[in-house]
Design a protein around this motif. Structure first.
Motif: not given
Lengths: 47, 571
Positions: A12-16, B267-269, B272-273
Motif C-alpha cells: 500500500i502506497e503512502k498517502p499524499p 491501487s489501494i491508495a 482509498r483517496l
C-alpha cells in the motif's frame, strides 16, 4: 471454486501529505468535527 | 424552451456522451470492461462516487426540501465520512487482495457459492427496480414542467445511457461522470449566484441569510434529544451520525453500483483517496444544494410564489368542476402574500436597525402571514385531492424546476436542465454497469458458462448492460400505473438491504460464523423482515436494522448448533 487467483497482500502506497494513512483518516474525521461545529455556530447565529 | 437552451442542453450532453464513448472505446477483456483496467486515479474515483450517489432527484428535490424544511437535511450525511474511513481501512484491502470484480465474489471466498449467489440475487432484484425509478422520477417531473412526452423523456435518458455504458463499460461510466459532476456543480453554483442576484436591491446577502434564519430555515444542526419523540425525528445530529453511518456502510460497502467505482482504482491508495475525497466533499456539496434551496425560499418572500408548484396538476384541476374553488384559493393566497411581502420588508428594516424588540415584532408578523399562507396551501391540496384523486399533493420536487423555468435567463435554463439530465444519466449508468457485472461475474460466469473466452464475457457484459437498460426503461414506462411508486421501491430496497448488510457484517467482522450458518441465517432474517412487512406496522426504514441484526443473531445461533453437531460427528 474461485474465479481469480489470490495474490499476496499488495503493498500500500503512502498517502499524499501524510506519513501514514492514519493522518488521512484523522483529516477526514477532523473535517467532520470542524463542519459540525461550524454548522452549530451558523445555527445559533441565525436562530 | 428557447433555441439557445436547446443548444446548451444538447451540446453539453452530446459532448459528454461522445467524449465518454471515444475515450473508452475498444475494451477487449473483462478486466478492462468491468474494472477499467484498474487505471482510475483518485479524483476520477471520488467524482464518480459522488456522481453515482447524486441522482437527478438530488438536484430536483433537495432545494425543495430546504424550501419546505430548512437546512436540517444535511445532518443525514454526518455518518458518511466515518463510513468512508471504516471502508478504507477494512473493506478495500480485502477486495484488492482477492482481486474481486464484485462485492459478492468476496462472499464465496469467505463463505460459499450459495451465500454469494443469494446476496447477488437480492442485489439484482433491488437495484433492477431502482434503475427504473432513477429514470422515471426525473422524467415525470421534466415532462410535467416542460410539456415533453413522458415516454420520449424516459426513452432518451435510457437509450443514451445504454449507448455509452454498453460501449465503454466501467471506464466510460467513470470518465463521463467526471464531466457530469463538473456540469452539475458548475450549474448549481451559477443558479445560486443568480438567485442571490435576483433579491431586491435593498436586501444584502447577509440580510437574506438573516431573514432565512428568522423564518426557521437555517436550522443546520440540532443536538437536542428527547427519548419519547426524537426517534420519529428523521433529521437530527444523533440519527444522522448513527443511522447515516449504517446506511453509508451498506451503500458504499456492499452495493455494487458504488463498489465498482473504487474497484477500478489503480491501487489501494487511489481507491482509498477516492473514498476519502467523497468523505471530505459530500457534506459541503449537500450544504450548497440545500443553501440554494433556502435562497430560493428567500427569493419567494419578495416575489409571488405559485400556490402549488406542480403546474401540470394545477392544469388538471382547472379542467374539473373544482376550478373555481382553486381560483378563489389562489386569489386568497396572493392577497396574503402581498401582506407578507410588506411584513418581510419590515423584518429586513428591523434587522438593519439591530433593534431586538423591532425584530421580534416583525418576525411575529411574518410568522402570522406564513401560517395563513400554509393553511391556504393545505386547502389547495385538499381541493386537488378531491378533483384529481390520483394526483401527488406534495409539490416540493417542483419548487426548484419551477424557479429555473420561470426566472433563469435563456441559456442557463438549458444548462440547469443539463445538470438534471446529467445526474439522471450518471446514477443510471452506474446502476446498469453494476447490474451487468453482477449478472456476468456472480451468476453467468460462475454458474452458467465457466470457460468462455475474454471476448465472450465482454460481449455478455454488453448484452447484460443493454438487457438491464431495457428492463429499466420498460419499468420506468409503466411505473405511472402503480400508486406511490417511489415509496414502493424504497420499501423493496429496505426489505433486502438489511439482509445483505448483515451477510457482509458477518463476513468482515464475525469470523466464527461460517457459510451454512450465515446462509440459512440470512434466509430466516429475510423471512422475519417479510413478516414485519406483511403483519406489523413497523416503519419500513427499520427493516434495514431488523434484517441486519437478525442475520447476526441467527448466524450465531445456527453456528452454535451446527458446530455442536459437527463436534458430535467427529467424536
Amino acid at each position: 471454486m474461485k474465479n481469480h487467483p489470490v495474490d499476496e497482500e499488495p503493498p500500500i502506497e503512502k498517502p499524499p501529505f501524510f506519513k501514514t494513512w492514519n493522518g488521512m483518516y484523522w483529516l477526514v474525521l477532523g473535517n467532520l468535527a470542524f463542519t459540525v461545529v461550524l454548522f452549530y455556530i451558523i445555527t445559533k447565529l441565525y436562530e | 424552451m428557447r433555441p439557445l437552451d436547446w443548444i446548451v442542453l444538447l451540446g453539453t450532453l452530446g459532448f459528454i456522451v461522445i467524449y465518454g464513448i471515444w475515450k473508452t472505446r475498444g475494451s477487449k477483456d473483462i478486466e478492462g470492461y468491468l474494472k477499467g483496467d484498474n487505471s482510475m486515479k483518485w479524483w476520477t474515483i471520488g467524482l464518480s462516487i459522488m456522481a453515482t450517489q447524486a441522482s437527478a432527484i438530488t438536484f430536483l428535490s433537495t432545494p425543495g426540501q430546504a424550501y419546505e424544511d430548512g437546512m436540517r437535511f444535511v445532518q443525514f450525511y454526518f455518518g458518511l465520512p466515518i463510513a468512508m474511513v471504516i471502508i478504507s481501512i477494512t473493506v478495500i484491502p480485502i477486495f484488492y487482495r482477492l482481486k474481486v470484480y464484485t462485492a459478492y465474489e468476496f462472499l464465496e471466498n469467505r463463505f460459499d457459492l450459495k451465500t454469494r449467489s443469494l446476496a447477488a440475487v437480492l442485489f439484482l432484484i433491488q437495484r433492477g427496480l431502482a434503475a427504473g425509478i432513477t429514470i422515471y422520477a426525473p422524467a415525470i417531473i421534466l415532462s410535467t414542467m416542460l410539456g415533453w412526452s413522458l415516454t420520449a423523456t424516459i426513452m432518451v435518458i435510457g437509450l443514451v445511457v445504454i449507448a455509452y455504458t454498453m460501449s465503454g463499460g466501467t471506464k466510460a461510466v467513470s470518465v463521463t461522470q467526471k464531466q457530469q459532476m463538473a456540469v452539475m456543480m458548475g450549474g448549481m453554483i451559477i443558479a445560486g449566484f443568480m438567485v442571490v442576484r435576483y433579491l431586491p436591491d435593498n436586501v444584502s446577502f447577509v440580510e437574506a441569510v438573516a431573514v432565512a434564519g428568522k423564518m426557521g430555515k437555517m436550522n443546520v444542526v440540532d443536538f437536542s434529544w428527547d427519548w419519547k419523540t426524537s426517534w420519529n425525528d428523521r433529521y437530527n445530529f444523533w440519527s444522522g451520525i448513527t443511522g447515516g453511518l449504517f446506511l453509508s456502510l451498506s451503500y458504499f460497502g456492499t452495493d455494487q453500483s458504488q463498489v465498482a467505482r473504487y474497484l477500478g482504482g489503480k491501487s489501494i491508495a487511489e481507491s482509498r483517496l477516492g473514498l476519502l475525497f467523497n468523505g471530505l466533499l459530500k457534506i459541503p456539496m449537500q450544504f450548497i444544494i440545500l443553501f440554494i434551496g433556502v435562497m430560493v425560499f428567500v427569493f419567494y418572500q419578495f416575489n409571488q410564489p405559485p400556490v402549488f408548484f406542480n403546474e401540470g396538476t394545477k392544469s388538471k384541476v382547472y379542467a374539473t368542476a373544482h376550478a373555481d374553488e382553486l381560483r378563489s384559493l389562489e386569489t386568497k393566497y396572493n392577497d396574503i402574500f402581498k401582506q407578507k411581502q410588506q411584513a418581510v420588508h419590515g423584518l429586513v428594516d428591523a434587522l438593519k436597525t439591530e433593534d431586538e424588540a423591532a425584530i421580534a415584532a416583525a418576525q411575529e408578523q411574518v410568522n402570522t402571514y406564513t401560517l395563513a399562507g400554509k393553511q391556504v396551501r393545505e386547502e389547495v391540496k385538499g381541493v386537488i385531492q378531491k378533483a384529481v384523486p390520483d394526483a401527488e399533493t406534495k409539490d416540493t420536487d417542483y419548487v426548484f424546476i419551477s424557479f429555473i423555468m420561470k426566472y433563469l435567463p435563456t441559456g442557463l435554463v438549458g444548462l440547469l436542465l443539463a445538470v438534471i439530465l446529467s445526474a439522471a444519466m450518471s446514477s443510471t449508468a452506474s446502476e446498469l454497469n453494476a447490474l451487468a457485472s453482477t449478472s456476468v461475474i456472480d451468476i453467468y460466469k460462475r454458474s452458467v458458462q465457466q470457460d468462455g473466452s475474454p471476448i465472450h464475457y465482454v460481449k455478455a457484459s454488453k448484452l447484460f448492460t443493454a438487457g438491464w437498460g431495457f428492463i429499466a426503461i420498460l419499468f420506468a414506462t409503466y411505473a405511472s400505473l402503480l400508486d406511490n411508486l417511489i415509496q414502493a421501491v424504497n420499501i423493496i430496497g429496505s426489505i433486502f438491504y438489511g439482509t445483505i448488510l448483515g451477510i457482509f457484517l458477518v463476513a468482515f467482522y464475525l469470523k466464527r460464523i461460517k457459510g451454512n450458518a450465515v446462509f440459512y441465517g440470512a434466509i430466516l432474517a429475510e423471512a422475519v423482515v417479510l413478516y414485519c412487512y406483511f403483519f406489523t406496522d413497523i416503519a419500513f426504514l427499520w427493516f434495514n436494522v431488523i434484517g441486519c441484526v437478525a442475520v447476526v443473531i441467527f448466524g450465531f445461533i445456527l453456528q452454535a448448533l451446527i458446530g455442536k453437531k459437527e463436534k458430535e460427528l467427529v467424536a
